[in-house]
Design a protein around this motif. Sequence first.
Motif, PDB file in Angstrom:
ATOM      1  N   UNK A 207       0.828  -1.207   0.000  1.00  0.00           N
ATOM      2  CA  UNK A 207       0.000   0.000   0.000  1.00  0.00           C
ATOM      3  C   UNK A 207       0.864   1.260   0.000  1.00  0.00           C
ATOM      4  N   UNK A 208       1.994   1.197   0.710  1.00  0.00           N
ATOM      5  CA  UNK A 208       2.917   2.328   0.748  1.00  0.00           C
ATOM      6  C   UNK A 208       3.500   2.600  -0.645  1.00  0.00           C
ATOM      7  N   UNK A 209       3.832   1.548  -1.357  1.00  0.00           N
ATOM      8  CA  UNK A 209       4.365   1.708  -2.720  1.00  0.00           C
ATOM      9  C   UNK A 209       3.311   2.332  -3.651  1.00  0.00           C
ATOM     10  N   UNK A 210       2.072   1.884  -3.485  1.00  0.00           N
ATOM     11  CA  UNK A 210       0.998   2.453  -4.299  1.00  0.00           C
ATOM     12  C   UNK A 210       0.839   3.938  -3.986  1.00  0.00           C
ATOM     13  N   UNK A 211       0.962   4.277  -2.705  1.00  0.00           N
ATOM     14  CA  UNK A 211       0.851   5.664  -2.278  1.00  0.00           C
ATOM     15  C   UNK A 211       1.976   6.497  -2.895  1.00  0.00           C
ATOM     16  N   UNK A 212       3.190   5.959  -2.874  1.00  0.00           N
ATOM     17  CA  UNK A 212       4.343   6.668  -3.443  1.00  0.00           C
ATOM     18  C   UNK A 212       4.126   6.928  -4.935  1.00  0.00           C
ATOM     19  N   UNK A 213       3.672   5.909  -5.650  1.00  0.00           N
ATOM     20  CA  UNK A 213       3.462   6.052  -7.096  1.00  0.00           C
ATOM     21  C   UNK A 213       2.380   7.084  -7.397  1.00  0.00           C
ATOM     22  N   UNK A 215       1.416   9.548  -5.476  1.00  0.00           N
ATOM     23  CA  UNK A 215       1.906  10.869  -5.097  1.00  0.00           C
ATOM     24  C   UNK A 215       2.831  11.427  -6.173  1.00  0.00           C
ATOM     25  N   UNK A 216       3.683  10.568  -6.727  1.00  0.00           N
ATOM     26  CA  UNK A 216       4.644  11.020  -7.742  1.00  0.00           C
ATOM     27  C   UNK A 216       3.953  11.448  -9.030  1.00  0.00           C
ATOM     28  N   UNK A 217       2.843  10.829  -9.354  1.00  0.00           N
ATOM     29  CA  UNK A 217       2.136  11.118 -10.602  1.00  0.00           C
ATOM     30  C   UNK A 217       1.595  12.539 -10.646  1.00  0.00           C
ATOM     31  N   UNK A 218       1.432  13.177  -9.499  1.00  0.00           N
ATOM     32  CA  UNK A 218       0.757  14.462  -9.456  1.00  0.00           C
ATOM     33  C   UNK A 218       1.690  15.659  -9.426  1.00  0.00           C
ATOM     34  N   UNK A 219       3.009  15.412  -9.570  1.00  0.00           N
ATOM     35  CA  UNK A 219       3.973  16.515  -9.550  1.00  0.00           C
ATOM     36  C   UNK A 219       5.176  16.100 -10.394  1.00  0.00           C
ATOM     37  N   UNK A 239       3.605  16.089  -0.151  1.00  0.00           N
ATOM     38  CA  UNK A 239       3.560  17.114  -1.198  1.00  0.00           C
ATOM     39  C   UNK A 239       2.784  16.607  -2.414  1.00  0.00           C
ATOM     40  N   UNK A 240       3.034  15.358  -2.795  1.00  0.00           N
ATOM     41  CA  UNK A 240       2.348  14.777  -3.955  1.00  0.00           C
ATOM     42  C   UNK A 240       0.871  14.541  -3.689  1.00  0.00           C
ATOM     43  N   UNK A 241       0.569  14.088  -2.473  1.00  0.00           N
ATOM     44  CA  UNK A 241      -0.845  13.859  -2.115  1.00  0.00           C
ATOM     45  C   UNK A 241      -1.605  15.184  -2.130  1.00  0.00           C
ATOM     46  N   UNK A 242      -0.988  16.221  -1.606  1.00  0.00           N
ATOM     47  CA  UNK A 242      -1.631  17.533  -1.591  1.00  0.00           C
ATOM     48  C   UNK A 242      -1.911  18.026  -3.003  1.00  0.00           C
ATOM     49  N   UNK A 243      -0.933  17.849  -3.892  1.00  0.00           N
ATOM     50  CA  UNK A 243      -1.125  18.260  -5.289  1.00  0.00           C
ATOM     51  C   UNK A 243      -2.265  17.484  -5.929  1.00  0.00           C
ATOM     52  N   UNK A 244      -2.331  16.166  -5.627  1.00  0.00           N
ATOM     53  CA  UNK A 244      -3.401  15.343  -6.178  1.00  0.00           C
ATOM     54  C   UNK A 244      -4.771  15.754  -5.649  1.00  0.00           C
ATOM     55  N   UNK A 245      -4.827  16.122  -4.377  1.00  0.00           N
ATOM     56  CA  UNK A 245      -6.100  16.576  -3.789  1.00  0.00           C
ATOM     57  C   UNK A 245      -6.547  17.897  -4.427  1.00  0.00           C
TER      58      UNK A 245
END
Length: 699
Positions: A207-213, A215-219, A239-245
């Motif tokens: 799940x952590x790896x999915x989260x990293x991927x 997050x990276x997609x959004x910046x 930072x990536x999660x915030x950008x995605x949100x």
Amino acid sequence: MKIYDDKHIKNVVFVGAHNSGKTTLAETMLFEAGLINRRGTVENKNTVSDYHDIEHERGNSVFATPLHTEWRNYKINIIDTPGLDDFIGEIISSIRVADTIVTVLNAQQGVEVGTEIIWNYIDKFHKPTLFVINQIDHINSKFDESFKSIKNLVGNNALQIQYPLVVDGAQCIVDVLKMKMYKFGPEGGKPAKLEIPDGQKEWAKELNNELIEKAAENDETLLELFLEKGTLNEDEMRQGIKAGMINHELFPVFCVSALNDMGSGRLMGFIDNVAPAAADLKPEQSVDGKAVKATKESPTALFVFKTVYQPNLGQITFFKVMSGEVRLNDKLSNSRNNETETINQLFIMDGKERQPVNKLTVGDIGATLKLKFTETNDTLAAPNHVLSIKPIKFPPSRIKKAVFAVNTKDEEKLSESLKKIHSQDPTVKISFSAESKQLILSCQGDLHLATIDWTLKNIYGVEARFEKPKIAFRETIQRSSTSNYRHKKQSGGSGQFAEVHLKIEPWNENMEEPQGFIIRGKEEMDLSWGGKLVFYNCIVGGVIDLRYLPSIMKGVLEVMEEGPLTGSYIRDVRVMVYDGKMHSVDSNDISFKIAGAHAFKEAFLNANPKLLEPVMELTVKVPEDMVGSVMTDLQARRSMILGVESNNNYQILKSLTPEAELYGFSTDLRSLTQGRATFKSSFSSYKPVPANVQNDLVN
């Protein structure tokens, strides 16, 4: 109290289906932050947000209630909203001023009907959204199924940050962003922070790896960093999660037990560190399309998103500071009416409790009392700064009722009370029908109506009666007819005399001029109730003086305002006055008005009169597996089905349905679809009423 800057103010709104636990979660967050000493419960009627008498009586939220908490040097403004879509106006206005939407789910039910309905509005606003699966420690909790239901709702961008786990009989939450496990005692509260158990590490890492991927997609910068080193640290993931949100493309999912105080602190920490602030989002837009800069250096602009009337306080006005700062005793101009309002009092509201402050800065939410000229959707701005922020678009009403005061002496009081209710809740519409001579109340549903009735009775002291509104039928004709009428009256002195011969025909656009007449004048009148009257002067040889023609037309119009069939307006008729007689002494305007009215009425009744009814264009959004039942109901309502379109797991039914048949449709549709269908309607045209229906109405 402490004044926070715009970077440390987070505005969240709690939305979700009825009984998902929004009010309990808000209560727990205030308790966890130490702002209240003991937690109230909905059952004990002592929570901070559900404080109105009607909420205590009904046992659920009816109003959106602003409150706040403070967590690790951040201020979190929370708006707790109702869970029933009858109160959708409260929900929409709160979403409008929130920076992040917190959608709360009951772990026993997952995504429910109410969640789906509210999600449709969230999606339109394109606001950052996170999900909280509540009641994870309930014996019937189904976390995995609940998470799947979120994915079905928002797609694969639902991002699992946490999942529940029971270890040695203790409730735990595994957090894959921090890669830690939180273990709670029986009373909840502050958990022990532990390593993830060996048996869970592989799943947590996945799940952590999915989260990293994700997050990276959004910046782009993060994506390059991820490709370079194959991972991201916690700060980079945030930072990536915030950008995605912000892009409305990532939807983090948390889990809590609000009732037993488990997980609320971690949720507040995420809101602090990751959830966007007002300054992070796209600027608000003014009505004329200009961006409203969310900086404290900009001129002051407040947007009023909610007003509440309380008998002991008067009107409470809730606003969000869209730009600049507002201070006590500031004078601000209302852009709608150019009136100047003085901010004599300034508060932060926690339910019914008021905390006075001297100023509020951009991004914050506050309240003031006793503004004289300001309502929901108004903008208050610095006097030299003309600005009108785009208003909230509220959904159309779904049910209509004619409303009367039980005591006729209270009619004026009823009207004034309804105006106040509308100013607080714009989804309540009030209008007077001159045609039916009824006061018409429009609202969102039966529960909404019951709340309005309660408010009238308990707050304003008015007993009201609600009835089915009269339908605005129209009358017209289907063939031509001629008639004549002589009016003669002699009662000593000057008498009355007039004789009028006329022909009437159905009128329609682009028809040829009447045949067999010499047309000496023509007047076309667009009727205020729709349709036309075309009036021809076809008099030959001066048998009726020209000065009497307007009086004949007045007589015709009098009959058209109260048709012979049902007393409804007449439309789409043309009249040719071609002969008659007058008297040099006894003829006058009133005589020709009476003669014209009688001649027209007789001709109308002989012209195969037809009743027309208003037909609505109805659009129903219904789940695929329920289309058959809804279609059958529509056909029973004399609907003409125009088409069916697919929309994900829904079908969009479009039909033309007589307005008279829509009475009770909202309630029946809710029953047929367990509340999962929605609809909207708008006037389409007038159509002929079937013969059997016309006979019943005329009788």
